[in-house]
Design a protein around this motif. Structure first.
Motif, PDB file in Angstrom:
ATOM      1  N   PHE A   9       0.829  -1.203   0.000  1.00  4.61           N
ATOM      2  CA  PHE A   9       0.000   0.000   0.000  1.00  4.61           C
ATOM      3  C   PHE A   9       0.866   1.255   0.000  1.00  4.61           C
ATOM      4  O   PHE A   9       0.648   2.181  -0.772  1.00  4.61           O
ATOM      5  CB  PHE A   9      -0.921  -0.006   1.216  1.00  4.61           C
ATOM      6  N   ILE A  10       1.862   1.259   0.871  1.00  5.20           N
ATOM      7  CA  ILE A  10       2.736   2.437   0.986  1.00  5.20           C
ATOM      8  C   ILE A  10       3.508   2.664  -0.309  1.00  5.20           C
ATOM      9  O   ILE A  10       3.627   3.786  -0.797  1.00  5.20           O
ATOM     10  CB  ILE A  10       3.715   2.269   2.172  1.00  5.20           C
ATOM     11  N   PHE A  11       4.013   1.561  -0.871  1.00  6.75           N
ATOM     12  CA  PHE A  11       4.762   1.679  -2.128  1.00  6.75           C
ATOM     13  C   PHE A  11       3.872   2.274  -3.225  1.00  6.75           C
ATOM     14  O   PHE A  11       4.273   3.187  -3.946  1.00  6.75           O
ATOM     15  CB  PHE A  11       5.288   0.313  -2.564  1.00  6.75           C
ATOM     16  N   SER A  12       2.622   1.751  -3.326  1.00  6.98           N
ATOM     17  CA  SER A  12       1.693   2.224  -4.356  1.00  6.98           C
ATOM     18  C   SER A  12       1.378   3.693  -4.151  1.00  6.98           C
ATOM     19  O   SER A  12       1.353   4.485  -5.092  1.00  6.98           O
ATOM     20  CB  SER A  12       0.401   1.402  -4.326  1.00  6.98           C
ATOM     21  N   PHE A  13       1.129   4.064  -2.895  1.00  8.52           N
ATOM     22  CA  PHE A  13       0.785   5.452  -2.582  1.00  8.52           C
ATOM     23  C   PHE A  13       1.914   6.395  -2.985  1.00  8.52           C
ATOM     24  O   PHE A  13       1.699   7.385  -3.676  1.00  8.52           O
ATOM     25  CB  PHE A  13       0.497   5.577  -1.088  1.00  8.52           C
ATOM     26  N   SER A  73      11.969  11.035   6.122  1.00  9.42           N
ATOM     27  CA  SER A  73      12.837  10.091   5.410  1.00  9.42           C
ATOM     28  C   SER A  73      13.799   9.462   6.403  1.00  9.42           C
ATOM     29  O   SER A  73      13.921   9.910   7.547  1.00  9.42           O
ATOM     30  CB  SER A  73      13.636  10.813   4.314  1.00  9.42           C
ATOM     31  N   LYS A  74      14.500   8.423   5.952  1.00 12.71           N
ATOM     32  CA  LYS A  74      15.511   7.765   6.781  1.00 12.71           C
ATOM     33  C   LYS A  74      16.618   8.741   7.156  1.00 12.71           C
ATOM     34  O   LYS A  74      17.121   8.730   8.289  1.00 12.71           O
ATOM     35  CB  LYS A  74      16.090   6.565   6.018  1.00 12.71           C
ATOM     36  N   LEU A  75      16.992   9.605   6.211  1.00  7.49           N
ATOM     37  CA  LEU A  75      18.050  10.581   6.472  1.00  7.49           C
ATOM     38  C   LEU A  75      17.654  11.542   7.593  1.00  7.49           C
ATOM     39  O   LEU A  75      18.476  11.931   8.411  1.00  7.49           O
ATOM     40  CB  LEU A  75      18.364  11.376   5.196  1.00  7.49           C
ATOM     41  N   LYS A  76      16.368  11.907   7.628  1.00  7.93           N
ATOM     42  CA  LYS A  76      15.898  12.796   8.693  1.00  7.93           C
ATOM     43  C   LYS A  76      16.052  12.112  10.054  1.00  7.93           C
ATOM     44  O   LYS A  76      16.495  12.732  11.031  1.00  7.93           O
ATOM     45  CB  LYS A  76      14.437  13.178   8.448  1.00  7.93           C
ATOM     46  N   VAL A 109       6.204   5.772  11.533  1.00  6.20           N
ATOM     47  CA  VAL A 109       5.430   6.276  10.385  1.00  6.20           C
ATOM     48  C   VAL A 109       5.983   5.705   9.078  1.00  6.20           C
ATOM     49  O   VAL A 109       5.232   5.334   8.176  1.00  6.20           O
ATOM     50  CB  VAL A 109       5.470   7.828  10.353  1.00  6.20           C
ATOM     51  N   LEU A 110       7.319   5.624   8.994  1.00  4.59           N
ATOM     52  CA  LEU A 110       7.975   5.151   7.766  1.00  4.59           C
ATOM     53  C   LEU A 110       8.152   3.632   7.721  1.00  4.59           C
ATOM     54  O   LEU A 110       8.680   3.105   6.746  1.00  4.59           O
ATOM     55  CB  LEU A 110       9.346   5.820   7.612  1.00  4.59           C
ATOM     56  N   PHE A 111       7.724   2.938   8.822  1.00  6.97           N
ATOM     57  CA  PHE A 111       7.901   1.483   8.913  1.00  6.97           C
ATOM     58  C   PHE A 111       9.362   1.088   8.701  1.00  6.97           C
ATOM     59  O   PHE A 111       9.669   0.096   8.049  1.00  6.97           O
ATOM     60  CB  PHE A 111       7.006   0.742   7.900  1.00  6.97           C
ATOM     61  N   ASP A 112      10.262   1.902   9.251  1.00 10.13           N
ATOM     62  CA  ASP A 112      11.704   1.632   9.137  1.00 10.13           C
ATOM     63  C   ASP A 112      12.134   0.854  10.384  1.00 10.13           C
ATOM     64  O   ASP A 112      12.399   1.431  11.441  1.00 10.13           O
ATOM     65  CB  ASP A 112      12.478   2.943   9.019  1.00 10.13           C
ATOM     66  N   SER A 113      12.211  -0.465  10.265  1.00  4.44           N
ATOM     67  CA  SER A 113      12.471  -1.327  11.423  1.00  4.44           C
ATOM     68  C   SER A 113      13.832  -1.052  12.053  1.00  4.44           C
ATOM     69  O   SER A 113      13.964  -1.026  13.286  1.00  4.44           O
ATOM     70  CB  SER A 113      12.385  -2.799  10.998  1.00  4.44           C
ATOM     71  N   ILE A 114      14.863  -0.867  11.227  1.00  2.00           N
ATOM     72  CA  ILE A 114      16.219  -0.658  11.756  1.00  2.00           C
ATOM     73  C   ILE A 114      16.282   0.626  12.591  1.00  2.00           C
ATOM     74  O   ILE A 114      16.812   0.634  13.706  1.00  2.00           O
ATOM     75  CB  ILE A 114      17.253  -0.623  10.616  1.00  2.00           C
ATOM     76  N   GLU A 115      15.718   1.716  12.056  1.00  4.38           N
ATOM     77  CA  GLU A 115      15.747   2.979  12.800  1.00  4.38           C
ATOM     78  C   GLU A 115      14.830   2.916  14.026  1.00  4.38           C
ATOM     79  O   GLU A 115      15.102   3.552  15.045  1.00  4.38           O
ATOM     80  CB  GLU A 115      15.334   4.138  11.878  1.00  4.38           C
ATOM     81  N   MET A 116      13.743   2.134  13.936  1.00  2.00           N
ATOM     82  CA  MET A 116      12.846   1.965  15.081  1.00  2.00           C
ATOM     83  C   MET A 116      13.607   1.296  16.232  1.00  2.00           C
ATOM     84  O   MET A 116      13.548   1.733  17.394  1.00  2.00           O
ATOM     85  CB  MET A 116      11.648   1.100  14.656  1.00  2.00           C
TER      86      MET A 116
END
Length: 687
Positions: A9-13, A73-76, A109-116
């Motif tokens: 869903f996120i990719f499509s959006f 973003s991941k950079l943020k 929000v970004l579903f970034d597991s590593i940063e989480m």
């Protein structure tokens, strides 16, 4: 499986959004790049330790101000972490916590597991000295995420192994603090495995991990293992930035292991080894005082009650007083109290035991407070001693309950986490079954649709083949007609060229010769007028000769190599106009495989450019180059004529024809000129 749906869903959006905003991408990129430069500049200034703490805090504040305006973003997230670490180094722990929380929220929000997981680890560090259960909760959440990444194998494990190892060693320290030594040992071994996978071995925590294993082994009474692990800690730190630190720390810890075994000779040997690193210890008075106190205590326990031992205790105490090392002062005071008790100086023993008790109450070190109560109960009068004994029992019970409470909390947190993981696994399985069913039905529908479309396609293909054959026949007839028309056009051009050259040009030449003859014989005052008309006839002859040459030149001579035809064109036209020329052709151009239409267009562009030079430029020399650069043919025509103002010149039919031909070839043309400085025609076309 639900994560899969989310990701799809996120990719499509984001794909749709990116398509709709494509035109603004470049400007957004430039703005964000400028912001990152500002952030990096502020963080670089912060790293200058020569600046004041307030100035460095201002740098972090400015950096965060820009970071908050960045798109998610991941950079943020990474910049938030970098800024939070800066606040931690300045001991502004509240700002550190706030930024770590913001990083955690954004990573969710970004579903970034590593940063989480990294954010949970940072929050665990904030709580680890004050709120053990909160620290354990955050570290455990980080560990859970890292374990899920290990199972999914969606990332290279070396990418996050270092941070996972740090989380595990923090969990191990917390478990050791609540006396769950077996759990601490297990977590430390897991941490070592992670650090061994990490890319950055130089900055790894392997020496610290072995040091923790040694401490745990000592607390479990496995003294040989404890010595082995501390030696491994020293060994792993060799040739790293922390080699001396772990040499001092390891030797001190080994001395403490031997002291626990009452092997005082060996204990003193290792304490003295640690004390040999004098340059290192001068800059670290707290560690130096610890070693002096340990050495004095080992001497005392071995039965040495000389004045030198007392002086060594006082030397350590003075160092601790000078740096206000309150915890160290408690331990030192207890050792002195024990020393004076052993030599039956009860007043000084009581004095130092009271000092240890009061300082321990201030700094809340329960273990040392227990020892001070025990010592005071032994050296005080019976009534006071009884009160201290009661205080000892009460505090000991309280500590045991507190440790048990935390162990239970940790176990409950772990159990609830595992239970939630099981529930998520069950939901994932149910979702998986549902998805398989949906995919099965979709596959059946698609199969039916494909069969239907295949049948339709077969019919359309038969019709298309028939139509294509008809179109090919029509095209062949049109091509034959075009060839015949072209042959007729070339024959007519040749005939007109011959007529102009042999007929009109011959007659004009005859008239001019007659006028020359009259001029030579007559002297009637009209000689100057006749000369003017003779010059005009010469100009007309030159013009007709050029037209004749143009009409008589084939676009692509079939019996001559292309580049020879080009050189022949240049040579003939320059000879007619009495202009010097230089021609260069890049041997990397394979003219035989260049499209014929492209070669014709380049030929005509060159021809038109030369005609313009002859008519308007008053040039004395021309330089023509064919170059091959990055899969492009570049034609450059340079003259030394009078030039023109390129921004003001009104394009005539010749320049428009050149531009049109270049456009047909998907190329680029430039006309570069200024008055009295020559002209450059630059054409670049893809091969």
């Amino acid at each position: 499986m639900k994560f899969l749906f989310r990701k799809i869903f996120i990719f499509s959006f984001f794909y749709l959004v990116s398509c709709s905003t494509k035109n603004s991408d470049n400007s957004s990129y430039e703005v964000n790049e400028l912001k990152f430069n500002l952030i990096n500049e502020d963080l670089s200034k912060f790293n200058d330790r020569s600046r004041s703490i307030n100035d460095r805090k201002d740098d972090l504040k400015k950096a965060y101000g820009v970071i908050s305006t960045l798109p998610n973003s991941k950079l943020k997230i990474e910049k938030l972490h970098e800024t939070s670490i800066g606040y931690y180094s300045l001991k502004d722990y509240e700002s550190y916590k706030q930024l770590s929380r913001k990083a955690l929220e954004l990573s969710k929000v970004l579903f970034d597991s590593i940063e989480m997981a990294k954010s949970y680890g940072f929050l665990g560090i904030y709580y680890r000295n004050n709120e053990l259960d909160s620290a354990y909760t955050n570290f455990n959440e980080a560990d859970k995420i890292y374990l899920s990444l290990d199972k999914s194998k969606s990332y290279n494990s070396s990418e996050y192994a270092y941070n996972h190892g740090k989380v595990l060693i923090d969990l191990a320290k917390l478990s050791r603090k609540v006396k769950d030594y077996t759990k601490s040992e297990d977590l430390t071994i897991r941490a070592i495995k992670k650090f061994e996978l990490a890319d950055n071995k130089e900055e790894s925590y392997i020496p610290l991990s072995y040091s923790n294993l040694g401490t745990v082994a000592k607390l479990l009474g496995r003294y040989d293992d404890a010595v082995y692990y501390h030696l491994k800690s020293i060994e792993y730190a060799k040739n790293t930035k922390k080699e001396t630190l772990y040499a001092v720390l390891g030797n001190n810890n080994i001395g403490t292991v031997y002291k626990s075994q009452e092997k005082y000779k060996e204990a003193k040997e290792y304490y003295n080894k640690a004390l040999q690193y004098k340059d290192f210890l001068v800059k670290r008075p707290k560690r130096h005082a610890l070693l002096l106190d340990n050495l004095a205590y080992a001497n005392f326990l071995s039965g040495d009650k000389r004045k030198s031992v007392e002086e060594l205790f006082y030397k350590a105490l003075r160092k601790r007083d000078s740096i206000n090392d309150q915890v160290g002062i408690v331990t030192n005071s207890l050792h002195l109290a024990e020393y004076y008790k052993s030599i039956e100086n009860d007043s000084l023993a009581n004095l130092f035991a009271e000092k240890a008790k009061n300082t321990a109450l201030q700094v809340k070190t329960n273990e040392e407070l227990l020892r001070s109560y025990q010592l005071l109960s032994e050296i005080s009068d019976s009534k006071t001693g009884l009160n201290y004994a009661k205080s000892y029992i009460k505090l000991n019970d309280s500590i045991v309950k507190e440790e048990r409470k935390f162990r239970n909390k940790f176990a409950r947190i772990k159990f609830e986490t595992d239970e939630i993981a099981q529930q998520n696994l069950q939901i994932s399985r149910e979702n998986e079954i549902l998805v398989i069913a949906i995919l099965g039905l979709t596959a059946l529908f698609l199969l039916g649709y494909i069969i239907f479309r295949q049948q339709q396609s077969n019919k359309e293909l038969v019709f298309a083949q028939t139509q294509q054959e008809a179109n090919q026949e029509i095209y062949r007839l049109l091509l034959n007609q075009q060839i015949k028309l072209e042959e007729g056009r070339q024959l007519e051009q040749k005939r007109m060229s011959e007529e102009l050259h042999d007929g009109v040009l011959g007659r004009l030449f005859g008239v001019r010769l007659s006028l020359d003859g009259i001029n030579q014989r007559a002297n009637d005052g009209f000689t100057e007028a006749r000369n003017k008309y003779i010059d005009e006839l010469k100009s007309i002859e030159k013009e007709i000769r050029l037209i004749s040459h143009d009409l008589g030149t084939e676009a692509l001579p079939s019996d001559v190599a292309y580049i020879d035809a080009v050189e022949s064109l240049i040579s003939d036209l320059c000879d007619v106009n009495d202009i010097n020329f230089e021609f260069n052709n890049d041997e990397n151009i394979d003219w035989e495989h260049i499209d014929d239409q492209k070669k014709v267009n380049l030929f005509r562009i060159l021809q038109e450019s030369l005609q313009n030079i002859f008519k308007h430029a008053n040039a004395k020399s021309i330089k023509i180059n064919f170059d091959y650069i990055e899969d492009k043919i570049n034609l450059t025509i340079l003259d030394d004529g009078i030039g023109f103002k390129s921004e003001k010149v009104k394009k005539g039919i010749g320049l428009k024809n050149i531009t049109s031909r270049v456009s047909q070839m998907s190329g680029v043309v430039q006309f570069l000129s200024n008055k009295d400085s020559g002209t450059i025609v630059s054409v670049s076309v893809p091969t």
